[in-house]
Design a protein around this motif. Structure first.
Motif, PDB file in Angstrom:
ATOM      1  N   CYS A 206       0.809  -1.229   0.000  1.00 56.16           N
ATOM      2  CA  CYS A 206       0.000   0.000   0.000  1.00 56.16           C
ATOM      3  C   CYS A 206       0.840   1.275   0.000  1.00 56.16           C
ATOM      4  O   CYS A 206       0.413   2.308  -0.536  1.00 56.16           O
TER       5      CYS A 206
ATOM      6  N   HIS B 155      -0.203   5.152  -0.900  1.00 58.11           N
ATOM      7  CA  HIS B 155      -0.855   5.821   0.233  1.00 58.11           C
ATOM      8  C   HIS B 155       0.154   6.471   1.175  1.00 58.11           C
ATOM      9  O   HIS B 155      -0.257   7.121   2.147  1.00 58.11           O
TER      10      HIS B 155
ATOM     11  N   VAL C 231     -10.917   7.873   6.095  1.00 60.85           N
ATOM     12  CA  VAL C 231     -11.418   6.704   6.826  1.00 60.85           C
ATOM     13  C   VAL C 231     -11.644   7.087   8.288  1.00 60.85           C
ATOM     14  O   VAL C 231     -12.693   6.812   8.881  1.00 60.85           O
TER      15      VAL C 231
ATOM     16  N   LEU D  72     -14.285  -0.689   5.437  1.00 58.29           N
ATOM     17  CA  LEU D  72     -12.844  -0.738   5.197  1.00 58.29           C
ATOM     18  C   LEU D  72     -12.431  -2.145   4.747  1.00 58.29           C
ATOM     19  O   LEU D  72     -11.732  -2.308   3.743  1.00 58.29           O
TER      20      LEU D  72
ATOM     21  N   PHE E 205     -14.017  -2.799   1.246  1.00 58.61           N
ATOM     22  CA  PHE E 205     -13.398  -2.081   0.123  1.00 58.61           C
ATOM     23  C   PHE E 205     -11.997  -2.600  -0.179  1.00 58.61           C
ATOM     24  O   PHE E 205     -11.643  -2.804  -1.343  1.00 58.61           O
TER      25      PHE E 205
ATOM     26  N   ASP F 296      -3.422  -1.576  -7.921  1.00 59.60           N
ATOM     27  CA  ASP F 296      -2.695  -2.164  -9.050  1.00 59.60           C
ATOM     28  C   ASP F 296      -2.859  -3.681  -9.123  1.00 59.60           C
ATOM     29  O   ASP F 296      -2.460  -4.304 -10.111  1.00 59.60           O
TER      30      ASP F 296
ATOM     31  N   VAL G 293      -4.311  -5.590   7.421  1.00 60.58           N
ATOM     32  CA  VAL G 293      -4.087  -4.234   6.922  1.00 60.58           C
ATOM     33  C   VAL G 293      -5.280  -3.328   7.280  1.00 60.58           C
ATOM     34  O   VAL G 293      -5.121  -2.127   7.489  1.00 60.58           O
TER      35      VAL G 293
ATOM     36  N   VAL H 125      -4.812   0.268   9.210  1.00 58.31           N
ATOM     37  CA  VAL H 125      -5.386   1.568   8.823  1.00 58.31           C
ATOM     38  C   VAL H 125      -6.212   2.134   9.987  1.00 58.31           C
ATOM     39  O   VAL H 125      -6.173   3.339  10.263  1.00 58.31           O
TER      40      VAL H 125
ATOM     41  N   TYR I 224      -3.664   5.355 -10.130  1.00 53.09           N
ATOM     42  CA  TYR I 224      -5.118   5.080 -10.180  1.00 53.09           C
ATOM     43  C   TYR I 224      -5.392   4.371 -11.499  1.00 53.09           C
ATOM     44  O   TYR I 224      -6.010   4.918 -12.396  1.00 53.09           O
TER      45      TYR I 224
ATOM     46  N   ARG J 260     -18.062   1.471  -0.007  1.00 51.86           N
ATOM     47  CA  ARG J 260     -17.245   2.681   0.042  1.00 51.86           C
ATOM     48  C   ARG J 260     -17.844   3.788  -0.820  1.00 51.86           C
ATOM     49  O   ARG J 260     -17.797   4.956  -0.457  1.00 51.86           O
TER      50      ARG J 260
ATOM     51  N   SER K 291     -17.944   6.857   1.848  1.00 46.77           N
ATOM     52  CA  SER K 291     -16.814   7.774   1.662  1.00 46.77           C
ATOM     53  C   SER K 291     -17.068   8.731   0.503  1.00 46.77           C
ATOM     54  O   SER K 291     -16.693   9.902   0.561  1.00 46.77           O
ATOM     55  N   LYS K 292     -17.695   8.218  -0.552  1.00 41.79           N
ATOM     56  CA  LYS K 292     -17.971   9.023  -1.753  1.00 41.79           C
ATOM     57  C   LYS K 292     -19.482   9.058  -1.993  1.00 41.79           C
ATOM     58  O   LYS K 292     -20.221   8.238  -1.467  1.00 41.79           O
TER      59      LYS K 292
END
Lengths: 183, 423
Positions: free
Chosen positions: A77, A81, A109, A119, A122, A130, A143, A147, B82, B275, B279-280
């Motif tokens: 990550c 991030h 978050v 969380l 997602f 990627d 993970v 977070v 992205y 999400r 979040s969006k």
């Protein structure tokens, strides 16, 4: 079983059902309705249905701590991030913010998300961007814990599993107004 | 030539819409009515060269004329962190009517466009149903389908304008996350009925087969109302960037909930809280509370020509045209102002507007050569009136940027240059 094999098997089955349904439908009947969905079981969807909801449904077995998650984060990550979830662009900041700040609040978050289950859900479906879905469920728990830890929501050694995760009250958990009844 | 008298409908040159029938007006670039056929017309009307030799024959796939301009979507810059993420916008200022050509329909992707072979794709219905089902693409094609014309708008469309940015944009760059199409597919209610929805099911969680497995939750009332599992767009199989082989289509609602590459519908008691619905696509108010599940797109209109970054070549009569739409019903009327909203004239609607679809409006306007501010204001069949920007800002602030349906102001300077202005 891989998704495509699963799909191919269902496909063959549904073709057979289709033929049967068309054959059974009385010609010209108003009542006749084609029903071509292949019957399946929830069991067959175990590797397919990735929805992990706030009530804990869809959460797989497994657990993890932030201490374990740090290693996963650094490997998978960090590049996007950044250290401590600071982000490398507007949409990759995943730590910090304050909904009551003087200026327009940074929504992350930690400051914004109403449910901890989101969380896990997602990350499991969409991250790392990627190579989505390349983490094991165990790594996703780890993970996820990391977070949450970076956001000061849990301790470094707190074990996160389906029960402990869904029990977490997020800082902005009461910040949302559901308007779905209006439509 | 006899000087005609144009009846004024509002200040600063807006003419009565009935003159549209008398004026052979085209859009921007049309000279005044007096130049419709010049004195020397006879000398230029000769048989052209293309009437003297055969052209190429039929072709497998048609292309636009090279003389029709190079119409393109405007895509966001690729972002290496992205992969496949981003958007592209429709060239609204160059389009007419109410249907967007498929190759120009706007896009928004969260993890790129998956290359789906329908033979390996399934639509699963599970959760709170009597019988979980899986539908192949081939079998879905055998169901009774319906065709409906609807707009689709990203709730982030026009969002930058709330924050006062992007002053120098075009209709495309500022508002191009909007398109219109005919969608053909199987009513979702038909498929849900086959699976047998249990009484406790209140939401349908929809998931796509893209790399982000993008998900959104749809209330059961909407799912059983007018939602489609769409398979065709403007007569052809939905294109990959619109969700091939199938997408959910939730008429009138923010674009993101019409999940593309649809592969799962799970009946649930509560929303999944994905999400992209937490979040969006949520709207934070000035008091820092956030509105969730704000689905319908508000009543809105936009003058597409003349519009930002265009130039009026000389004073004269122009056709002002644009589109209007509402997630709450059909468009009832559209008014246009040329003086920044002080006076308004009713525009002509080109055809009978239908619910949750684009309507095209036009009105003739005589530009004097002085400064003007062109605006349009739509009213829908539910009585909603499109608000001014200050009203949206006063009600909702600018922390959030979704669902901005405010009136767009196009400033015309005395040289004819047009740009976005805030009035």
């Amino acid at each position: 079983m891989s998704m495509s094999k699963f799909a191919a098997r269902l496909y063959k089955k549904s073709l057979a059902l289709a033929a049967l349904a068309l054959w059974m439908a009385p010609a010209g009947s108003q009542e006749a309705r084609i029903q071509l969905g292949a019957h399946i079981t929830e069991d067959q969807l175990r590797g397919f249905d990735l929805i992990a909801a706030p009530d804990g449904s869809g959460m797989p077995p497994g657990a993890g701590t932030a201490r374990e998650g740090r290693e996963v984060y650094n490997r998978r990550c960090l590049a996007c991030h950044n250290l401590n979830g600071e982000g490398v662009s507007g949409n990759t900041v995943i730590v910090g913010g304050d909904m009551q700040s003087e200026e327009s609040p940074l929504r992350t978050v930690g400051s914004y998300w109403p449910h901890a289950s989101t969380l896990f859900d997602f990350i499991r479906r969409a991250m790392p961007a990627d190579a989505p879905k390349s983490l094991t469920d165990e790594e996703v728990y780890q993970v996820t814990a990391y977070v949450l830890f970076l956001n000061g929501i849990i301790g470094e050694d707190q074990s996160i599993n389906s029960e402990t995760l869904t029990a977490i009250v997020m800082p902005n958990g009461n910040g949302f107004v559901d308007l779905s009844h209006l439509h | 030539m006899k000087k005609l008298h144009w009846e004024k409908a509002a200040a600063n040159g807006l003419l009565n819409r009935r003159h549209l029938l008398q004026l052979g007006l085209t859009g921007l670039g049309a000279a005044g009515a007096s130049a419709a056929l010049g004195q020397d017309a006879g000398s230029i009307l000769r048989i052209p060269d293309w009437s003297r030799m055969p052209g190429p024959g039929a072709s497998a796939y048609g292309e636009r004329s090279p003389f029709a301009g190079n119409l393109q979507r405007m895509a966001s810059n690729p972002d290496p962190i992205y992969p496949g993420g981003g958007a592209s916008r429709s060239p609204l200022q160059f389009l007419q009517g109410t249907i967007t050509p498929n190759g120009l329909h706007f896009e928004r992707h969260h993890a790129g466009v998956p290359a789906i072979d329908p033979a390996g794709h399934m639509l699963v219905i599970n959760g709170l149903v009597s019988q979980p089902l899986a539908f192949s693409y081939e079998n879905l094609l055998k169901y009774q389908m319906v065709s409906r014309i609807y707009f689709l708008e990203c709730s982030g469309n026009s969002g930058a304008l709330l924050r006062g940015g992007n002053a120098d944009g075009s209709a495309q760059s500022l508002h191009g996350l909007l398109s219109g199409a005919e969608w053909t597919g199987v009513p979702l209610a038909t498929l849900l009925d086959e699976a047998g929805v249990l009484p406790e099911a209140r939401w349908v969680a929809a998931v796509g087969a893209d790399a982000a497995s993008m998900g959104r939750s749809v209330p059961i009332e909407k799912a059983l109302d007018d939602v489609l599992v769409a398979l065709y767009q403007n007569g052809e199989p939905i294109r990959p960037e619109q969700g091939y082989p199938m997408r959910l289509f939730c008429p009138g609602w923010e674009g993101n909930i019409s999940v593309k590459w649809l592969t799962q519908l799970k009946l649930m008691r509560e929303p999944a809280q994905f999400r992209d619905e937490t979040s969006k696509y949520t709207d934070t108010m000035p008091d820092r509370s956030s509105l969730q599940f704000t689905f319908p797109m508000g009543v809105k209109s936009l003058i597409t020509s003349p519009s930002g970054q265009m130039n009026l070549p000389q004073p004269g009569i122009y056709q002002v045209t644009g589109v209007a739409w509402s997630g709450h019903g059909a468009i009832r009327r559209v008014e246009v102002s040329a003086d920044g909203g002080s006076t308004w004239a009713e525009a002509m609607l080109q055809s009978e507007p239908t619910a949750k679809a684009l309507a095209r409006f036009t009105i003739p306007w005589e530009w004097s050569g002085g400064a003007a501010v062109l605006q349009s204001r739509a009213t829908d069949s539910a009585g909603n009136v499109q608000p001014v920007r200050d009203a949206v800002l006063a009600a909702r602030g600018s922390i959030g940027f979704y669902h901005n349906n405010c009136i767009q102001s196009w400033g015309v300077d005395d040289g004819g240059a047009i740009s976005n202005v805030y009035v």
